[in-house]
Design an enzyme around this catalytic site. Structure first.
Site, short mmCIF file in Angstrom:
data_model
loop_
_atom_site.label_atom_id
_atom_site.label_comp_id
_atom_site.label_asym_id
_atom_site.label_seq_id
_atom_site.Cartn_x
_atom_site.Cartn_y
_atom_site.Cartn_z
N ASP A 1 5.53 -15.02 103.96
CA ASP A 1 6.21 -14.28 102.90
C ASP A 1 7.57 -13.82 103.42
O ASP A 1 8.01 -14.26 104.49
CB ASP A 1 5.36 -13.09 102.47
N TYR B 1 1.93 -19.24 99.92
CA TYR B 1 1.68 -17.96 100.58
C TYR B 1 0.27 -17.45 100.29
O TYR B 1 -0.50 -17.13 101.21
CB TYR B 1 2.71 -16.88 100.17
N GLU C 1 -3.51 -9.87 96.88
CA GLU C 1 -2.38 -10.75 97.19
C GLU C 1 -1.56 -11.09 95.96
O GLU C 1 -0.34 -11.21 96.03
CB GLU C 1 -2.87 -12.02 97.89
#
Length: 368
Positions: A147, A129, A46
DNA sequence: AACTCGGGGTA
DNA sequence: TACCCAGAGTT
Protein backbone atom coordinates in the site's frame (compact mmCIF):
# COMPACT_ATOMS: atom_id res chain seq x y z
CA UNK A 1 8.46 -14.47 -12.64
CA UNK A 2 10.15 -14.56 -9.26
CA UNK A 3 13.35 -12.88 -10.31
CA UNK A 4 15.11 -11.35 -7.32
CA UNK A 5 14.91 -7.58 -7.44
CA UNK A 6 18.20 -5.74 -7.65
CA UNK A 7 17.24 -3.43 -4.79
CA UNK A 8 17.70 -6.11 -2.14
CA UNK A 9 21.10 -7.40 -3.22
CA UNK A 10 23.62 -6.74 -0.46
CA UNK A 11 20.77 -5.81 1.88
CA UNK A 12 20.91 -7.27 5.42
CA UNK A 13 17.58 -9.09 5.19
CA UNK A 14 17.88 -11.10 8.39
CA UNK A 15 18.75 -8.22 10.68
CA UNK A 16 16.07 -6.10 9.03
CA UNK A 17 13.41 -8.75 9.66
CA UNK A 18 14.54 -9.24 13.25
CA UNK A 19 14.57 -5.54 14.08
CA UNK A 20 11.24 -4.90 12.37
CA UNK A 21 9.44 -7.87 13.91
CA UNK A 22 10.81 -7.25 17.40
CA UNK A 23 9.68 -3.64 17.20
CA UNK A 24 6.22 -4.66 15.96
CA UNK A 25 5.82 -7.25 18.70
CA UNK A 26 6.45 -4.64 21.37
CA UNK A 27 4.87 -1.54 19.86
CA UNK A 28 1.94 -2.39 17.63
CA UNK A 29 -1.38 -0.75 18.32
CA UNK A 30 -4.29 -2.75 19.64
CA UNK A 31 -6.91 -2.45 16.93
CA UNK A 32 -10.36 -4.09 16.77
CA UNK A 33 -9.50 -6.13 13.68
CA UNK A 34 -6.40 -7.48 15.38
CA UNK A 35 -8.39 -9.24 18.11
CA UNK A 36 -8.23 -12.41 16.06
CA UNK A 37 -7.40 -13.50 12.50
CA UNK A 38 -10.92 -14.31 11.33
CA UNK A 39 -10.62 -13.93 7.53
CA UNK A 40 -14.01 -12.21 7.29
CA UNK A 41 -13.04 -9.59 9.87
CA UNK A 42 -9.64 -9.06 8.28
CA UNK A 43 -11.29 -8.70 4.89
CA UNK A 44 -13.86 -6.14 6.06
CA UNK A 45 -11.15 -4.12 7.80
CA UNK A 46 -8.96 -4.08 4.71
CA UNK A 47 -11.80 -2.82 2.52
CA UNK A 48 -12.64 -0.10 5.02
CA UNK A 49 -8.99 0.91 5.31
CA UNK A 50 -8.57 1.53 1.58
CA UNK A 51 -7.59 5.19 1.29
CA UNK A 52 -9.00 5.70 4.78
CA UNK A 53 -7.24 6.36 8.07
CA UNK A 54 -7.22 3.91 10.96
CA UNK A 55 -8.85 6.35 13.37
CA UNK A 56 -11.69 6.96 10.93
CA UNK A 57 -12.29 3.26 10.40
CA UNK A 58 -12.36 2.07 14.04
CA UNK A 59 -15.93 3.14 14.93
CA UNK A 60 -17.27 2.02 11.54
CA UNK A 61 -15.62 -1.37 11.93
CA UNK A 62 -17.03 -1.91 15.42
CA UNK A 63 -20.52 -0.94 14.30
CA UNK A 64 -20.28 -3.08 11.17
CA UNK A 65 -19.24 -6.14 13.16
CA UNK A 66 -22.09 -5.57 15.58
CA UNK A 67 -24.59 -5.42 12.71
CA UNK A 68 -23.00 -8.16 10.59
CA UNK A 69 -20.92 -10.36 12.95
CA UNK A 70 -20.29 -13.18 10.49
CA UNK A 71 -19.88 -13.49 6.75
CA UNK A 72 -23.31 -15.05 6.41
CA UNK A 73 -24.95 -12.08 8.13
CA UNK A 74 -23.52 -9.72 5.54
CA UNK A 75 -24.41 -12.04 2.67
CA UNK A 76 -28.04 -12.12 3.81
CA UNK A 77 -28.37 -8.45 4.77
CA UNK A 78 -30.51 -5.85 3.03
CA UNK A 79 -28.27 -3.69 0.81
CA UNK A 80 -29.99 -0.57 2.16
CA UNK A 81 -28.92 -1.44 5.71
CA UNK A 82 -25.41 -2.33 4.60
CA UNK A 83 -25.10 1.05 2.91
CA UNK A 84 -26.41 2.79 6.04
CA UNK A 85 -23.56 1.18 8.00
CA UNK A 86 -21.11 2.67 5.48
CA UNK A 87 -22.71 6.15 5.45
CA UNK A 88 -20.03 8.84 5.73
CA UNK A 89 -17.10 6.51 5.09
CA UNK A 90 -16.82 7.34 1.40
CA UNK A 91 -15.97 5.33 -1.72
CA UNK A 92 -19.37 3.70 -1.52
CA UNK A 93 -18.82 1.19 -4.30
CA UNK A 94 -16.44 -0.56 -1.87
CA UNK A 95 -19.30 -1.81 0.26
CA UNK A 96 -21.49 -2.89 -2.65
CA UNK A 97 -18.55 -4.79 -4.11
CA UNK A 98 -17.87 -6.30 -0.67
CA UNK A 99 -21.39 -7.62 -0.32
CA UNK A 100 -21.29 -8.99 -3.87
CA UNK A 101 -18.02 -10.80 -3.07
CA UNK A 102 -19.29 -12.07 0.28
CA UNK A 103 -22.34 -13.56 -1.42
CA UNK A 104 -20.03 -15.31 -3.86
CA UNK A 105 -17.94 -16.73 -1.01
CA UNK A 106 -21.11 -17.93 0.68
CA UNK A 107 -22.41 -19.64 -2.44
CA UNK A 108 -19.28 -20.86 -4.21
CA UNK A 109 -16.95 -21.53 -1.27
CA UNK A 110 -19.44 -22.52 1.42
CA UNK A 111 -18.78 -19.37 3.41
CA UNK A 112 -15.02 -19.95 3.66
CA UNK A 113 -12.89 -17.06 2.37
CA UNK A 114 -10.55 -18.64 -0.21
CA UNK A 115 -6.85 -18.80 0.64
CA UNK A 116 -5.18 -18.80 -2.77
CA UNK A 117 -4.06 -15.70 -4.67
CA UNK A 118 -6.00 -16.76 -7.76
CA UNK A 119 -9.34 -17.34 -6.04
CA UNK A 120 -9.27 -14.40 -3.66
CA UNK A 121 -8.14 -11.98 -6.37
CA UNK A 122 -11.16 -12.90 -8.46
CA UNK A 123 -13.51 -11.60 -5.79
CA UNK A 124 -15.11 -8.24 -6.52
CA UNK A 125 -13.24 -5.36 -4.89
CA UNK A 126 -10.19 -7.46 -3.98
CA UNK A 127 -7.17 -6.02 -5.77
CA UNK A 128 -3.47 -6.77 -5.39
CA UNK A 129 -3.13 -5.06 -2.00
CA UNK A 130 -6.23 -6.54 -0.36
CA UNK A 131 -5.48 -10.02 -1.70
CA UNK A 132 -2.02 -9.96 -0.17
CA UNK A 133 -3.25 -8.43 3.08
CA UNK A 134 -5.98 -11.03 3.69
CA UNK A 135 -3.79 -13.94 2.59
CA UNK A 136 -0.90 -12.94 4.84
CA UNK A 137 -2.81 -11.66 7.88
CA UNK A 138 -5.63 -14.23 7.98
CA UNK A 139 -3.85 -17.26 6.51
CA UNK A 140 -0.13 -16.65 7.00
CA UNK A 141 0.62 -16.84 3.27
CA UNK A 142 3.87 -14.99 2.39
CA UNK A 143 2.33 -12.67 -0.22
CA UNK A 144 3.21 -8.96 -0.52
CA UNK A 145 0.62 -6.37 0.55
CA UNK A 146 1.90 -3.15 -0.93
CA UNK A 147 0.00 0.00 0.00
CA UNK A 148 1.05 3.63 0.25
CA UNK A 149 2.77 3.05 3.60
CA UNK A 150 4.84 0.18 2.27
CA UNK A 151 5.97 2.11 -0.80
CA UNK A 152 6.99 5.07 1.33
CA UNK A 153 8.84 2.94 3.89
CA UNK A 154 10.65 0.77 1.37
CA UNK A 155 11.47 3.66 -0.94
CA UNK A 156 13.48 5.06 1.97
CA UNK A 157 14.96 1.85 3.33
CA UNK A 158 16.04 0.60 -0.10
CA UNK A 159 16.51 4.07 -1.62
CA UNK A 160 14.11 3.43 -4.47
CA UNK A 161 13.62 6.54 -6.60
CA UNK A 162 10.90 5.29 -8.93
CA UNK A 163 7.74 7.43 -9.12
CA UNK A 164 5.23 5.74 -6.80
CA UNK A 165 2.37 7.51 -8.60
CA UNK A 166 2.93 5.25 -11.61
CA UNK A 167 0.89 2.00 -11.54
CA UNK A 168 3.86 -0.04 -12.73
CA UNK A 169 5.96 0.91 -9.72
CA UNK A 170 3.83 -1.14 -7.32
CA UNK A 171 5.07 -4.35 -8.96
CA UNK A 172 8.64 -3.34 -8.23
CA UNK A 173 7.83 -2.97 -4.55
CA UNK A 174 6.02 -6.30 -4.56
CA UNK A 175 9.20 -7.96 -5.80
CA UNK A 176 11.17 -6.25 -3.07
CA UNK A 177 8.72 -7.53 -0.43
CA UNK A 178 8.99 -11.06 -1.84
CA UNK A 179 12.71 -10.85 -1.18
CA UNK A 180 12.32 -9.37 2.30
CA UNK A 181 9.25 -11.02 3.77
CA UNK A 182 9.51 -13.31 6.78
CA UNK A 183 8.26 -16.78 5.91
CA UNK A 184 7.93 -17.54 9.61
CA UNK A 185 5.48 -14.68 10.21
CA UNK A 186 4.22 -13.04 7.01
CA UNK A 187 1.27 -11.52 8.89
CA UNK A 188 3.41 -9.59 11.36
CA UNK A 189 5.91 -8.66 8.67
CA UNK A 190 3.35 -7.03 6.38
CA UNK A 191 1.54 -5.34 9.24
CA UNK A 192 4.85 -4.16 10.68
CA UNK A 193 5.79 -2.39 7.44
CA UNK A 194 2.46 -0.55 7.46
CA UNK A 195 2.63 0.14 11.19
CA UNK A 196 6.10 1.59 10.77
CA UNK A 197 4.79 3.84 8.01
CA UNK A 198 1.90 5.00 10.16
CA UNK A 199 3.86 5.64 13.37
CA UNK A 200 7.54 6.24 12.57
CA UNK A 201 8.23 6.54 8.86
CA UNK A 202 5.57 9.21 8.25
CA UNK A 203 5.25 11.26 5.05
CA UNK A 204 6.43 14.69 6.26
CA UNK A 205 8.87 14.28 9.09
CA UNK A 206 9.89 10.68 9.73
CA UNK A 207 11.06 9.90 13.28
CA UNK A 208 14.34 8.39 12.17
CA UNK A 209 15.98 8.88 15.56
CA UNK A 210 13.68 6.30 17.14
CA UNK A 211 13.30 4.06 14.09
CA UNK A 212 13.92 0.37 14.75
CA UNK A 213 15.44 -0.14 11.31
CA UNK A 214 17.51 3.03 11.17
CA UNK A 215 20.64 0.88 10.87
CA UNK A 216 19.30 -0.77 7.72
CA UNK A 217 17.89 2.40 6.10
CA UNK A 218 19.82 3.53 3.04
CA UNK A 219 18.02 6.87 2.80
CA UNK A 220 18.89 7.71 6.42
CA UNK A 221 22.51 6.76 5.79
CA UNK A 222 22.60 9.37 3.06
CA UNK A 223 20.37 11.88 4.85
CA UNK A 224 17.86 11.74 2.04
CA UNK A 225 14.77 10.43 3.84
CA UNK A 226 12.89 13.70 3.33
CA UNK A 227 13.27 13.42 -0.46
CA UNK A 228 11.50 10.08 -0.60
CA UNK A 229 9.25 8.73 -1.88
CA UNK A 230 9.26 10.32 -5.30
CA UNK A 231 5.68 11.04 -6.25
CA UNK A 232 4.42 13.18 -9.10
CA UNK A 233 1.35 15.12 -8.15
CA UNK A 234 -1.97 15.36 -9.79
CA UNK A 235 -4.31 18.19 -9.12
CA UNK A 236 -7.29 19.43 -11.00
CA UNK A 237 -10.47 19.87 -9.05
CA UNK A 238 -13.44 20.66 -11.23
CA UNK A 239 -16.01 23.10 -9.90
CA UNK A 240 -19.72 22.39 -10.19
CA UNK A 241 -22.36 24.94 -9.22
CA UNK A 242 -25.50 23.18 -8.05
CA UNK A 243 -28.97 23.86 -6.75
CA UNK A 244 -30.82 21.48 -4.46
CA UNK A 245 -34.29 21.64 -2.99
CA UNK A 246 -35.97 20.27 0.09
CA UNK A 247 -39.60 20.05 -0.92
CA UNK A 248 -42.29 19.25 1.67
CA UNK A 249 -45.75 17.92 1.10
CA UNK A 250 -48.67 18.85 3.39
CA UNK A 251 -47.76 16.06 5.80
CA UNK A 252 -44.22 17.39 6.10
CA UNK A 253 -42.67 14.59 4.07
CA UNK A 254 -39.60 15.41 2.01
CA UNK A 255 -39.04 14.43 -1.61
CA UNK A 256 -35.85 12.37 -2.05
CA UNK A 257 -34.13 10.48 -4.87
CA UNK A 258 -31.89 7.43 -4.97
CA UNK A 259 -28.76 7.91 -7.06
CA UNK A 260 -27.61 5.50 -9.75
CA UNK A 261 -25.93 2.28 -8.64
CA UNK A 262 -22.81 3.33 -10.55
CA UNK A 263 -20.65 6.43 -10.50
CA UNK A 264 -20.38 9.16 -7.91
CA UNK A 265 -22.05 8.46 -4.55
CA UNK A 266 -23.54 5.31 -6.00
CA UNK A 267 -26.84 4.12 -4.49
CA UNK A 268 -27.01 6.87 -1.91
CA UNK A 269 -30.13 8.98 -1.35
CA UNK A 270 -30.17 12.71 -2.09
CA UNK A 271 -32.42 15.72 -2.31
CA UNK A 272 -33.40 16.69 -5.86
CA UNK A 273 -30.59 18.70 -7.38
CA UNK A 274 -29.16 19.84 -10.69
CA UNK A 275 -25.98 21.41 -11.92
CA UNK A 276 -26.84 25.03 -12.63
CA UNK A 277 -23.62 26.24 -14.22
CA UNK A 278 -23.77 29.96 -14.86
CA UNK A 279 -27.51 30.33 -14.28
CA UNK A 280 -28.60 32.94 -11.73
CA UNK A 281 -30.86 32.13 -8.76
CA UNK A 282 -34.07 32.69 -10.63
CA UNK A 283 -33.14 30.69 -13.71
CA UNK A 284 -31.50 28.01 -11.59
CA UNK A 285 -34.55 27.43 -9.46
CA UNK A 286 -36.79 27.26 -12.54
CA UNK A 287 -34.46 24.63 -14.00
CA UNK A 288 -34.71 22.64 -10.79
CA UNK A 289 -38.47 22.96 -10.75
CA UNK A 290 -38.64 21.59 -14.31
CA UNK A 291 -36.28 18.75 -13.44
CA UNK A 292 -38.43 17.65 -10.52
CA UNK A 293 -41.57 17.79 -12.60
CA UNK A 294 -40.09 15.85 -15.50
CA UNK A 295 -38.64 13.16 -13.25
CA UNK A 296 -41.60 12.71 -10.92
CA UNK A 297 -44.65 14.67 -11.99
CA UNK A 298 -44.41 16.53 -8.69
CA UNK A 299 -45.11 20.25 -8.86
CA UNK A 300 -43.26 22.44 -6.38
CA UNK A 301 -43.36 26.08 -5.39
CA UNK A 302 -40.21 27.68 -4.02
CA UNK A 303 -40.32 29.44 -0.67
CA UNK A 304 -36.75 30.68 -0.56
CA UNK A 305 -33.11 29.86 -0.16
CA UNK A 306 -32.19 28.35 3.20
CA UNK A 307 -28.46 27.94 2.81
CA UNK A 308 -25.31 27.40 0.84
CA UNK A 309 -23.01 24.36 1.02
CA UNK A 310 -19.49 23.81 -0.23
CA UNK A 311 -18.37 20.22 -0.48
CA UNK A 312 -14.98 19.05 -1.71
CA UNK A 313 -14.30 15.63 -3.20
CA UNK A 314 -10.90 14.40 -4.31
CA UNK A 315 -11.48 15.51 -7.91
CA UNK A 316 -14.57 17.72 -7.67
CA UNK A 317 -15.99 20.64 -5.74
CA UNK A 318 -19.70 21.26 -5.32
CA UNK A 319 -21.10 24.69 -4.53
CA UNK A 320 -24.73 24.13 -3.70
CA UNK A 321 -27.55 26.62 -3.20
CA UNK A 322 -30.16 24.96 -1.04
CA UNK A 323 -33.79 25.90 -1.47
CA UNK A 324 -36.94 25.15 0.45
CA UNK A 325 -40.18 24.46 -1.40
CA UNK A 326 -43.69 23.11 -0.92
CA UNK A 327 -45.29 20.43 -3.05
CA UNK A 328 -48.43 21.81 -4.68
CA UNK A 329 -49.41 18.77 -6.73
CA UNK A 330 -48.19 15.20 -6.96
CA UNK A 331 -48.99 12.08 -8.98
CA UNK A 332 -50.70 9.01 -7.47
CA UNK A 333 -47.43 7.11 -7.47
CA UNK A 334 -43.71 7.88 -7.58
CA UNK A 335 -41.20 5.87 -9.60
CA UNK A 336 -39.06 3.51 -7.53
CA UNK A 337 -36.04 5.80 -7.23
CA UNK A 338 -38.13 8.54 -5.64
CA UNK A 339 -39.81 8.75 -2.24
CA UNK A 340 -41.58 11.24 -0.02
CA UNK A 341 -40.53 10.50 3.55
CA UNK A 342 -40.74 12.13 6.96
CA UNK A 343 -37.47 13.18 8.55
CA UNK A 344 -37.50 10.15 10.86
CA UNK A 345 -37.57 7.82 7.83
CA UNK A 346 -34.92 9.80 5.95
CA UNK A 347 -32.57 9.35 8.86
CA UNK A 348 -32.71 5.59 8.37
CA UNK A 349 -31.41 5.92 4.80
CA UNK A 350 -27.84 6.59 3.69
CA UNK A 351 -27.08 10.12 2.47
CA UNK A 352 -23.73 11.55 1.36
CA UNK A 353 -22.24 14.03 3.81
CA UNK A 354 -23.08 16.94 1.51
CA UNK A 355 -26.76 16.08 1.74
CA UNK A 356 -26.56 15.39 5.48
CA UNK A 357 -25.56 19.04 5.69
CA UNK A 358 -28.81 19.89 3.89
CA UNK A 359 -30.83 17.92 6.42
CA UNK A 360 -29.18 20.01 9.10
CA UNK A 361 -30.08 23.21 7.24
CA UNK A 362 -33.66 22.01 6.95
CA UNK A 363 -33.88 21.36 10.69
CA UNK A 364 -32.52 24.83 11.42
CA UNK A 365 -35.00 26.39 8.98
CA UNK A 366 -37.88 24.68 10.78
CA UNK A 367 -36.84 26.21 14.09
CA UNK A 368 -37.09 29.74 12.71
C1' DA B 1 -1.68 4.76 -18.24
C1' DA B 2 -5.05 7.97 -16.89
C1' DC B 3 -9.26 8.79 -14.71
C1' DT B 4 -12.97 8.03 -11.32
C1' DC B 5 -14.41 7.43 -6.76
C1' DG B 6 -15.31 10.46 -0.36
C1' DG B 7 -14.22 12.26 3.46
C1' DG B 8 -11.34 13.85 6.98
C1' DG B 9 -6.78 14.73 9.41
C1' DT B 10 -2.68 17.45 9.28
C1' DA B 11 1.23 20.78 8.46
C1' DT C 1 -4.10 25.53 0.87
C1' DA C 2 -2.18 20.91 -0.42
C1' DC C 3 -1.15 16.42 0.72
C1' DC C 4 -2.31 11.94 2.03
C1' DC C 5 -4.61 8.07 3.70
C1' DA C 6 -3.89 -0.43 4.95
C1' DG C 7 -6.70 1.07 -3.44
C1' DA C 8 -9.90 -0.90 -7.03
C1' DG C 9 -12.62 -0.51 -11.21
C1' DT C 10 -13.29 1.60 -15.62
C1' DT C 11 -11.87 3.56 -19.85
Amino acid sequence: MNEPDTYTTDFPIQSFQDALLNWYRENHRKLPWRENSDPYRVWVSEIMLQQTRVDTVIPYFNNFMEKFPELKDLADAEPEQVMKAWEGLGYYSRVMNLQTAVKEVQERYGGIVPNTPEEISNLRGVGPYTAGAVLSIAYGVPEPAVDGNVMRVLSRILLIEEDIAKPKTRKLFEQAVRSLISHEDPSSFNQALMELGAIICTPRSPACLICPVQQECRAFAEGRQQELPIKTKKTKVKLAKMSAVIAYDQQGRMLIHKRSSTGLLASLWEFPNIETGLLNDSAGSEELQSYVYEQTGVEISFKGKIGYIEHVFSHLKWEIDVWEAVITAEPDELSKDWKAVPLTEAEKLAFPVSHQKMIKLAKEAILL
